[in-house]
Design an enzyme around this catalytic site. Sequence first.
Site, mmCIF file in Angstrom:
data_model
loop_
_atom_site.group_PDB
_atom_site.id
_atom_site.type_symbol
_atom_site.label_atom_id
_atom_site.label_comp_id
_atom_site.label_asym_id
_atom_site.label_seq_id
_atom_site.Cartn_x
_atom_site.Cartn_y
_atom_site.Cartn_z
ATOM 1 N N LYS A 148 0.835 -1.207 0.000
ATOM 2 C CA LYS A 148 0.000 0.000 0.000
ATOM 3 C C LYS A 148 0.867 1.254 0.000
ATOM 4 O O LYS A 148 0.532 2.246 -0.635
ATOM 5 C CB LYS A 148 -0.956 -0.004 1.197
ATOM 6 C CG LYS A 148 -2.061 -1.038 1.020
ATOM 7 C CD LYS A 148 -3.232 -0.793 1.909
ATOM 8 C CE LYS A 148 -4.183 -1.951 1.927
ATOM 9 N NZ LYS A 148 -5.241 -2.007 1.016
ATOM 10 N N LYS A 190 -3.264 -9.308 -6.435
ATOM 11 C CA LYS A 190 -4.487 -9.784 -5.766
ATOM 12 C C LYS A 190 -5.710 -8.952 -6.184
ATOM 13 O O LYS A 190 -5.593 -7.742 -6.361
ATOM 14 C CB LYS A 190 -4.245 -9.646 -4.264
ATOM 15 C CG LYS A 190 -5.362 -10.080 -3.385
ATOM 16 C CD LYS A 190 -5.017 -9.812 -1.923
ATOM 17 C CE LYS A 190 -5.448 -8.421 -1.525
ATOM 18 N NZ LYS A 190 -6.263 -8.345 -0.300
ATOM 19 N N LYS A 247 -10.735 -4.769 -3.378
ATOM 20 C CA LYS A 247 -11.905 -3.908 -3.509
ATOM 21 C C LYS A 247 -11.561 -2.428 -3.583
ATOM 22 O O LYS A 247 -12.377 -1.630 -4.021
ATOM 23 C CB LYS A 247 -12.902 -4.168 -2.379
ATOM 24 C CG LYS A 247 -12.375 -3.920 -0.984
ATOM 25 C CD LYS A 247 -13.490 -4.077 0.024
ATOM 26 C CE LYS A 247 -13.247 -5.163 1.041
ATOM 27 N NZ LYS A 247 -12.041 -5.012 1.858
HETATM 28 N N1 AQP Z 1 -8.278 -11.528 -3.667
HETATM 29 C C1 AQP Z 1 -8.584 -12.224 -2.590
HETATM 30 N N2 AQP Z 1 -8.578 -13.576 -2.626
HETATM 31 C C2 AQP Z 1 -8.913 -14.302 -1.528
HETATM 32 N N3 AQP Z 1 -9.247 -13.746 -0.349
HETATM 33 C C3 AQP Z 1 -9.274 -12.410 -0.270
HETATM 34 N N4 AQP Z 1 -9.573 -11.554 0.725
HETATM 35 C C4 AQP Z 1 -9.434 -10.278 0.288
HETATM 36 N N5 AQP Z 1 -9.059 -10.278 -0.994
HETATM 37 C C5 AQP Z 1 -8.945 -11.580 -1.373
HETATM 38 C C6 AQP Z 1 -9.988 -11.968 2.052
HETATM 39 O O1 AQP Z 1 -11.178 -11.259 2.370
HETATM 40 C C7 AQP Z 1 -11.195 -11.032 3.779
HETATM 41 C C8 AQP Z 1 -11.535 -9.607 4.064
HETATM 42 O O2 AQP Z 1 -10.492 -8.787 3.652
HETATM 43 P P1 AQP Z 1 -10.405 -7.299 4.156
HETATM 44 O O3 AQP Z 1 -11.485 -6.524 3.578
HETATM 45 O O4 AQP Z 1 -10.377 -7.273 5.629
HETATM 46 O O5 AQP Z 1 -9.010 -6.813 3.697
HETATM 47 P P2 AQP Z 1 -8.121 -7.127 2.478
HETATM 48 O O6 AQP Z 1 -7.576 -8.494 2.599
HETATM 49 O O7 AQP Z 1 -7.130 -6.020 2.388
HETATM 50 O O8 AQP Z 1 -9.169 -7.058 1.277
HETATM 51 P P3 AQP Z 1 -9.129 -6.177 -0.019
HETATM 52 O O9 AQP Z 1 -10.336 -6.516 -0.810
HETATM 53 O O10 AQP Z 1 -7.801 -6.294 -0.707
HETATM 54 O O11 AQP Z 1 -9.316 -4.703 0.577
HETATM 55 P P4 AQP Z 1 -8.457 -3.407 0.334
HETATM 56 O O12 AQP Z 1 -8.373 -3.212 -1.144
HETATM 57 O O13 AQP Z 1 -9.208 -2.307 1.014
HETATM 58 O O14 AQP Z 1 -7.119 -3.627 0.987
HETATM 59 C C9 AQP Z 1 -9.838 -11.450 4.335
HETATM 60 O O15 AQP Z 1 -9.988 -12.721 4.934
HETATM 61 C C10 AQP Z 1 -8.985 -11.531 3.115
HETATM 62 O O16 AQP Z 1 -7.953 -12.466 3.269
#
Ligand code: AQP
Length: 332
Positions: free
Chosen positions: A114, A196, A199
């Site tokens: 990030k 990855k 969102k």
């Molecule tokens: N691409 C992914 N594949 C599998 N698992 C995923 N998770 C997130 N992206 C993937 C899992 O979703 C859960 C919630 O995640 P989070 O919202 O707490 O944070 P994150 O992992 O940082 O998710 P994002 O979508 O990538 O959010 P941003 O973009 O805001 O950082 C977790 O169990 C995560 O492993």
Amino acid sequence: MKRLLSGIKPSGALTLGNYIGAIMRFVELQKQLTDTEFYLFVADLHAITTEQNPQELRKRTKEIAAMYLAAGLDKDKTILFIQSEIKEHAELGYLLQCHTYMGELERMTQYKDKATKQQSGLTSALFTYPALMAADIILYDADYVPVGDDQKQHIELTRDIATRFNNRFGDFFKVPEPIIPKVGARIMDLQNPEKKMSKSEASDKGYIALLDDEQTIIKKIRSAVTDSIGVIQYDPFNQPGVANLLNIYAALTDKAIEAIVEMYKGLGYKEFKEDLAHIVSTRIKSLQDNYYQIINSPELDAILDAGRAKAQSYAYRKVEKCKQKLGLGRKK
Ligand code: AQP
């Protein structure tokens, strides 16, 4: 009774990655782990480590709570709550920051990723995020934490912090176990399969949002990046795009990747993508049907109120005891 805990941050529209790597697993685990209570929350405090629009944030927070239920979680076996409604998360987060080393936080790949993307305006909370995440988990003495592969490093740090605290102050926090799915632990971006699916991406072309309509889903899968090799086989190194699509296919159908490869022997990417688009949009449609019933129902607030009450009482006692251990305040 064992306890499982996990959260999702409302930092953007929920994606297929969140569904396959997290929400879908919670539902499966709830069927398997009958002696386990499920603490699931919306991690809104984590979302504000990056800039959020307040109205959007509040809307997404509710959406995630509704999506947990829409996916099939049993409300009677789930303590569903919103992180910021339990003050002890932030309080314990601070107490744990005092037991977390700079070097440990500096090693966290999610922070490094990030920080590389966002050169200016990085908040200190983004850096200390893993200490808050550790607090979320050990506040409730969770036994299990199901997460996607990207969160594995944070759970390892949580275990280290809990163990460090226990070594210093006596056995107090439960050291949690991560549960990482075998298939779909890391769903990749459709436009850049080296990365990855996330969102909070600026462009929505690389992710499928759980509220996307059918035509959008079909279009995004059709235009997912593949390669010029033209053979459907599982080779994440040379064909990361196809490997990602195979992972999605396998996760949503429960078929082994080898069986899918066999089914599409001699066929082209077009046919494979059309079938996958159908599989994904059918699953998302049924999720959305449930979701739209829940999101506007008064029952959702009642479930969140009950979850808050239950989580609150455990959290309050745990933090009070923790403060006593640390010598904070007056002796009780
Ligand atoms: N691409 C992914 N594949 C599998 N698992 C995923 N998770 C997130 N992206 C993937 C899992 O979703 C859960 C919630 O995640 P989070 O919202 O707490 O944070 P994150 O992992 O940082 O998710 P994002 O979508 O990538 O959010 P941003 O973009 O805001 O950082 C977790 O169990 C995560 O492993």
